[in-house]
Design an enzyme around this catalytic site. Structure first.
Site, short mmCIF file in Angstrom:
data_model
loop_
_atom_site.label_atom_id
_atom_site.label_comp_id
_atom_site.label_asym_id
_atom_site.label_seq_id
_atom_site.Cartn_x
_atom_site.Cartn_y
_atom_site.Cartn_z
N ASP A 188 -76.88 37.18 -19.53
CA ASP A 188 -77.96 38.07 -19.95
C ASP A 188 -77.63 39.53 -19.62
OD1 ASP A 188 -80.73 38.51 -20.88
OD2 ASP A 188 -81.01 39.22 -18.83
N HIS A 215 -80.94 34.92 -31.92
CA HIS A 215 -81.69 35.88 -31.10
C HIS A 215 -81.09 37.29 -31.12
CE1 HIS A 215 -84.12 37.61 -28.01
NE2 HIS A 215 -83.13 37.70 -27.14
#
Ligand code: HEM
Length: 316
Positions: free
Chosen positions: A150, A223
């Site tokens: 992330d 995403h």
């Protein structure tokens, strides 16, 4: 210190805490208690850094729209500070939940985060009710709870300042920022039914080495494709994001606490709209088949100068 500490990357341990001011306590008492808290905040943070010099302690506090209106009825409200309005998508809703104050506390060790929570408890306990307290951890080598790294496409720490802190000279809330805080639950069992290749199509990056999929392989509802935001000229615009992993595995609770810091909330909002409402091609971001929002709030994160003005009663 000028800005609150929101930029640098995640620490090993995080506490994310949302509270409401009590409804049955007089606003005048809440204002006095909060002013005292603000006066003590800067020295408390200095003290924490002196006491725990090797633990990379970081703290930031945000104020919600309802709290702002109750505490400072005469002061101009930060431009974009409004109660977050839910976004109803075809499959999932970005919910809007209560929250007067938000604390984002980071350190290498959880007990250091807890020391700060203890101070918050001691100073504010008579005037607040808890809404949510989440204890998060850095997962493996910086991965969100679903196993993908992330923060890769975040602006670096120099660029991040331009993205995060309000810089217009005529803005009375210059050096402050906005944070969207959303707690998501994660369906690990469902996620585990996918092969790694299928998971990579959901995210748009490879899992092990964290490389972006090439344009011909990346689905339009992945995403990292659908969530992007653009300005009027079509240029991609960024915010500063973090996904903090949390879990209580024995209870089958898994999740990701999303934080989006930006000087311009409309960019964050555009990303959310793409994710939940989709676009001409897709109904929604495919990450939402596995993640469900359980909280959602927007907070204004004042600069230390503004925190001092709250303490002195100049913001009222
Ligand atoms: C369940 C919550 C979420 C998870 C687990 C998640 C996870 C990730 C991961 C693993 C990446 C790829 C690495 C990176 O660049 O950071 C990413 C990218 C990104 N995410 Fe999320 N995210 C979540 C929610 C959100 C939300 C709510 C937003 C916007 C409000 C958002 C916006 C973005 C953007 C703009 C990118 C970068 C796209 C690019 O330029 O490649 N994410 N996210």
């Amino acid at each position: 210190m000028k800005y609150q500490d929101v930029i640098p990357e995640q620490a090993q341990s995080t506490i994310l805490c949302t509270v409401n001011f009590k409804k049955d306590v007089a606003t005048s008492e809440i204002v006095e208690t909060f002013k005292d808290f603000c006066e003590r905040l800067h020295p408390t943070i200095n003290s924490m850094k002196i006491r725990f010099p090797y633990d990379n302690f970081k703290f930031s506090m945000g104020i919600g729209a309802d709290a702002w209106e109750r505490l400072f009825p005469q002061a101009e409200k930060p431009n974009e500070l409004k109660r977050f309005s839910e976004i109803k998508g075809m499959t999932k809703t970005a919910v809007s939940t209560a929250g007067d104050l938000f604390f984002h506390i980071r350190a290498e060790k959880m007990d250091v985060c807890y020391e700060m929570m203890l101070v918050i408890h001691m100073l504010l306990k008579d005037v607040i009710d808890a809404v949510d307290e989440t204890h998060g951890f850095r997962f493996r080598d910086g991965r969100a709870i679903f196993g993908f790294v992330d923060g890769t496409e975040n602006p670096d720490s120099e660029e991040a300042k331009d993205v995060v802190y309000i810089d217009a000279d005529n803005d009375p809330y210059k050096d402050g920022t906005y944070v969207l805080a959303q707690k998501y639950s994660f369906d690990l069992d469902l996620w585990d039914t996918l092969t790694v290749e299928q998971q990579e199509l959901v995210v748009g990056r490879t899992k092990e080495n964290d490389l972006e999929l090439s344009a011909d392989k990346k689905p339009s509802n992945a995403h990292t494709e659908i969530s992007k935001a653009h300005d009027k000229a079509g240029e991609e615009v960024k915010i500063m994001r973090a996904n903090i992993a949390f879990a209580e595995a024995s209870k089958n609770i898994f999740g990701s606490y999303f934080l989006g810091y930006s000087k311009d909330f409309s960019i964050t909002l555009q990303m959310l709209q793409h994710m939940f409402e989709g676009n001409e091609k897709d109904t929604h971001d495919s990450i939402l088949d596995f993640f469900t929002p359980i909280t959602g709030n927007l907070f204004f994160v004042p600069s230390y100068e503004q925190i001092d003005k709250i303490a002195s009663g100049e913001i009222k």
